[in-house]
Design a protein around this motif. Sequence first.
Motif, PDB file in Angstrom:
ATOM      1  N   CYS A   1      10.879   1.529   8.800  1.00 28.45           N
ATOM      2  CA  CYS A   1      11.142   2.931   8.476  1.00 28.45           C
ATOM      3  C   CYS A   1      10.358   3.264   7.216  1.00 28.45           C
ATOM      4  O   CYS A   1      10.412   2.512   6.237  1.00 28.45           O
ATOM      5  N   LEU A   2       9.629   4.361   7.232  1.00 28.47           N
ATOM      6  CA  LEU A   2       8.831   4.750   6.072  1.00 28.47           C
ATOM      7  C   LEU A   2       9.123   6.193   5.684  1.00 28.47           C
ATOM      8  O   LEU A   2       9.287   7.062   6.541  1.00 28.47           O
ATOM      9  N   GLY A   3       9.167   6.425   4.390  1.00 28.01           N
ATOM     10  CA  GLY A   3       9.385   7.766   3.860  1.00 28.01           C
ATOM     11  C   GLY A   3       9.567   7.694   2.359  1.00 28.01           C
ATOM     12  O   GLY A   3       9.477   6.614   1.750  1.00 28.01           O
ATOM     13  N   TYR A   4       9.825   8.825   1.750  1.00 30.92           N
ATOM     14  CA  TYR A   4      10.042   8.843   0.303  1.00 30.92           C
ATOM     15  C   TYR A   4      11.463   8.370   0.007  1.00 30.92           C
ATOM     16  O   TYR A   4      12.425   8.863   0.597  1.00 30.92           O
ATOM     17  N   PRO A   5      11.622   7.408  -0.924  1.00 32.71           N
ATOM     18  CA  PRO A   5      12.959   6.874  -1.225  1.00 32.71           C
ATOM     19  C   PRO A   5      13.865   7.946  -1.825  1.00 32.71           C
ATOM     20  O   PRO A   5      13.417   8.807  -2.589  1.00 32.71           O
ATOM     21  N   ASP A   6      15.138   7.856  -1.466  1.00 29.61           N
ATOM     22  CA  ASP A   6      16.130   8.744  -2.059  1.00 29.61           C
ATOM     23  C   ASP A   6      16.392   8.362  -3.512  1.00 29.61           C
ATOM     24  O   ASP A   6      16.727   9.201  -4.334  1.00 29.61           O
ATOM     25  N   ALA A   7      16.251   7.075  -3.825  1.00 26.72           N
ATOM     26  CA  ALA A   7      16.414   6.571  -5.196  1.00 26.72           C
ATOM     27  C   ALA A   7      15.582   5.302  -5.315  1.00 26.72           C
ATOM     28  O   ALA A   7      15.232   4.678  -4.306  1.00 26.72           O
ATOM     29  N   GLU A   8      15.255   4.928  -6.543  1.00 26.55           N
ATOM     30  CA  GLU A   8      14.421   3.745  -6.749  1.00 26.55           C
ATOM     31  C   GLU A   8      15.024   2.856  -7.824  1.00 26.55           C
ATOM     32  O   GLU A   8      15.683   3.338  -8.746  1.00 26.55           O
TER      33      GLU A   8
ATOM     34  N   ALA B   1       0.830  -1.200   0.000  1.00 25.36           N
ATOM     35  CA  ALA B   1       0.000   0.000   0.000  1.00 25.36           C
ATOM     36  C   ALA B   1       0.866   1.251   0.000  1.00 25.36           C
ATOM     37  O   ALA B   1       0.577   2.241  -0.684  1.00 25.36           O
ATOM     38  N   ALA B   2       1.961   1.225   0.757  1.00 27.73           N
ATOM     39  CA  ALA B   2       2.881   2.357   0.787  1.00 27.73           C
ATOM     40  C   ALA B   2       3.535   2.552  -0.572  1.00 27.73           C
ATOM     41  O   ALA B   2       3.596   3.681  -1.101  1.00 27.73           O
ATOM     42  N   ARG B   3       4.000   1.478  -1.165  1.00 28.96           N
ATOM     43  CA  ARG B   3       4.681   1.583  -2.467  1.00 28.96           C
ATOM     44  C   ARG B   3       3.740   2.120  -3.541  1.00 28.96           C
ATOM     45  O   ARG B   3       4.164   2.867  -4.438  1.00 28.96           O
ATOM     46  N   ALA B   4       2.468   1.768  -3.457  1.00 30.22           N
ATOM     47  CA  ALA B   4       1.493   2.265  -4.429  1.00 30.22           C
ATOM     48  C   ALA B   4       1.361   3.781  -4.370  1.00 30.22           C
ATOM     49  O   ALA B   4       0.929   4.413  -5.337  1.00 30.22           O
ATOM     50  N   GLU B   5       1.746   4.375  -3.234  1.00 39.03           N
ATOM     51  CA  GLU B   5       1.709   5.834  -3.080  1.00 39.03           C
ATOM     52  C   GLU B   5       3.093   6.458  -3.233  1.00 39.03           C
ATOM     53  O   GLU B   5       3.296   7.630  -2.908  1.00 39.03           O
ATOM     54  N   GLY B   6       4.063   5.661  -3.695  1.00 36.59           N
ATOM     55  CA  GLY B   6       5.407   6.178  -3.865  1.00 36.59           C
ATOM     56  C   GLY B   6       6.182   6.292  -2.574  1.00 36.59           C
ATOM     57  O   GLY B   6       7.209   6.974  -2.507  1.00 36.59           O
ATOM     58  N   ILE B   7       5.733   5.603  -1.536  1.00 36.50           N
ATOM     59  CA  ILE B   7       6.381   5.651  -0.224  1.00 36.50           C
ATOM     60  C   ILE B   7       7.216   4.388  -0.048  1.00 36.50           C
ATOM     61  O   ILE B   7       6.744   3.274  -0.290  1.00 36.50           O
ATOM     62  N   GLY B   8       8.457   4.550   0.390  1.00 31.34           N
ATOM     63  CA  GLY B   8       9.329   3.415   0.612  1.00 31.34           C
ATOM     64  C   GLY B   8       9.234   2.889   2.029  1.00 31.34           C
ATOM     65  O   GLY B   8       8.864   3.612   2.961  1.00 31.34           O
ATOM     66  N   LEU B   9       9.576   1.630   2.187  1.00 36.72           N
ATOM     67  CA  LEU B   9       9.575   0.993   3.502  1.00 36.72           C
ATOM     68  C   LEU B   9      10.851   0.189   3.650  1.00 36.72           C
ATOM     69  O   LEU B   9      11.245  -0.547   2.738  1.00 36.72           O
ATOM     70  N   GLY B  10      11.507   0.331   4.786  1.00 34.33           N
ATOM     71  CA  GLY B  10      12.671  -0.481   5.114  1.00 34.33           C
ATOM     72  C   GLY B  10      12.414  -1.264   6.384  1.00 34.33           C
ATOM     73  O   GLY B  10      11.971  -0.705   7.384  1.00 34.33           O
ATOM     74  N   TRP B  11      12.652  -2.566   6.330  1.00 37.85           N
ATOM     75  CA  TRP B  11      12.394  -3.458   7.465  1.00 37.85           C
ATOM     76  C   TRP B  11      13.710  -3.680   8.211  1.00 37.85           C
ATOM     77  O   TRP B  11      14.615  -4.341   7.714  1.00 37.85           O
ATOM     78  N   VAL B  12      13.824  -3.116   9.401  1.00 37.42           N
ATOM     79  CA  VAL B  12      15.040  -3.247  10.211  1.00 37.42           C
ATOM     80  C   VAL B  12      14.886  -4.451  11.136  1.00 37.42           C
ATOM     81  O   VAL B  12      14.013  -4.466  12.003  1.00 37.42           O
ATOM     82  N   SER B  13      15.726  -5.447  10.942  1.00 42.70           N
ATOM     83  CA  SER B  13      15.638  -6.658  11.766  1.00 42.70           C
ATOM     84  C   SER B  13      16.861  -6.829  12.653  1.00 42.70           C
ATOM     85  O   SER B  13      16.901  -7.746  13.483  1.00 42.70           O
ATOM     86  N   ILE B  14      17.869  -5.981  12.496  1.00 41.70           N
ATOM     87  CA  ILE B  14      19.098  -6.127  13.287  1.00 41.70           C
ATOM     88  C   ILE B  14      18.917  -5.378  14.603  1.00 41.70           C
ATOM     89  O   ILE B  14      19.509  -4.323  14.865  1.00 41.70           O
ATOM     90  N   LEU B  15      18.048  -5.935  15.436  1.00 40.87           N
ATOM     91  CA  LEU B  15      17.710  -5.355  16.732  1.00 40.87           C
ATOM     92  C   LEU B  15      17.506  -6.487  17.729  1.00 40.87           C
ATOM     93  O   LEU B  15      17.148  -7.611  17.342  1.00 40.87           O
ATOM     94  N   GLU B  16      17.689  -6.208  19.001  1.00 38.14           N
ATOM     95  CA  GLU B  16      17.491  -7.210  20.039  1.00 38.14           C
ATOM     96  C   GLU B  16      16.052  -7.098  20.552  1.00 38.14           C
ATOM     97  O   GLU B  16      15.669  -6.085  21.124  1.00 38.14           O
ATOM     98  N   PRO B  17      15.224  -8.121  20.320  1.00 38.01           N
ATOM     99  CA  PRO B  17      13.789  -8.029  20.597  1.00 38.01           C
ATOM    100  C   PRO B  17      13.429  -7.613  22.023  1.00 38.01           C
ATOM    101  O   PRO B  17      12.544  -6.769  22.219  1.00 38.01           O
ATOM    102  N   GLN B  18      14.072  -8.197  23.024  1.00 37.05           N
ATOM    103  CA  GLN B  18      13.713  -7.863  24.404  1.00 37.05           C
ATOM    104  C   GLN B  18      13.994  -6.395  24.703  1.00 37.05           C
ATOM    105  O   GLN B  18      13.219  -5.724  25.388  1.00 37.05           O
ATOM    106  N   GLN B  19      15.104  -5.895  24.199  1.00 39.31           N
ATOM    107  CA  GLN B  19      15.426  -4.500  24.417  1.00 39.31           C
ATOM    108  C   GLN B  19      14.443  -3.584  23.694  1.00 39.31           C
ATOM    109  O   GLN B  19      14.078  -2.524  24.214  1.00 39.31           O
ATOM    110  N   VAL B  20      14.020  -3.985  22.506  1.00 40.76           N
ATOM    111  CA  VAL B  20      13.033  -3.188  21.778  1.00 40.76           C
ATOM    112  C   VAL B  20      11.733  -3.114  22.565  1.00 40.76           C
ATOM    113  O   VAL B  20      11.126  -2.041  22.696  1.00 40.76           O
ATOM    114  N   ARG B  21      11.294  -4.244  23.112  1.00 44.41           N
ATOM    115  CA  ARG B  21      10.072  -4.242  23.920  1.00 44.41           C
ATOM    116  C   ARG B  21      10.211  -3.301  25.107  1.00 44.41           C
ATOM    117  O   ARG B  21       9.269  -2.572  25.457  1.00 44.41           O
ATOM    118  N   ALA B  22      11.387  -3.318  25.743  1.00 44.62           N
ATOM    119  CA  ALA B  22      11.608  -2.453  26.902  1.00 44.62           C
ATOM    120  C   ALA B  22      11.638  -0.982  26.498  1.00 44.62           C
ATOM    121  O   ALA B  22      11.036  -0.132  27.162  1.00 44.62           O
TER     122      ALA B  22
END
Length: 212
Positions: A181-188, A145-166
């Motif tokens: 992370c969502l916003g307009y892409p710098d390049a496509e 849905a975001a991409r259909a509006e020209g919005i980019g999405l980045g999925w950050v997985s390099i995080l420690e889950p328990q700390q994120v919850r805290a």
Amino acid sequence: MPAPIFGPEFQSALLDLFVWRRDVRRFRREALPEGTLDRLIKTACLSPSVGLSQPWRFVTVDSVERRQAIRANFEACNTAALAEQPNDRQHRYARLKLAGLEDAPCHLAVFADRDTQQGHGLGRQTMPEMVEYSAVIAIHTLWLAARAEGIGLGWVSILEPQQVRAILDVPASWIFLGYLCLGYPDAEDTNPELEREGWETRRSASSVVVRR
């Protein structure tokens, strides 16, 4: 109400949407229009879920302090991940920009709530992980849905889950799936950055199909 007919023109445009959907790592700092993120989340909630449990939980992260804490957690995890890379890959890994945490205007953490009573447990007795799978589908729906509006999405997985919850002060039973992370892409580009950088090559569809 009769179901809509999705003709060839729509089908072609839908394929373009799939092709152009990318994991964005570089964003412009331009803010999204007011209400955009809420609207995308509303669309994501149309996703299918096991037993109609709707187990996804979205946490919008606007606090500067919480964002800084997430960034610090990422940097610690990323440094450890770099050290674990083989010597011949460390340079390429270091060159990759693995998060848009600094530039993306919108931050969204996604969790799955296994303790939800909604759905009355339907479809979860033998595969309780269907709760997480359902929430992942919601992420993908939001992504498209975001991409259909020209919005980019980045999925950050390099995080420690328990700390994120805290950091985000959410129930301990919530299962952390990803920080978006969502916003307009710098390049496509139609090709993933990891492929362009020589990190990995996309496999053909035929190579992942087993016929019995």
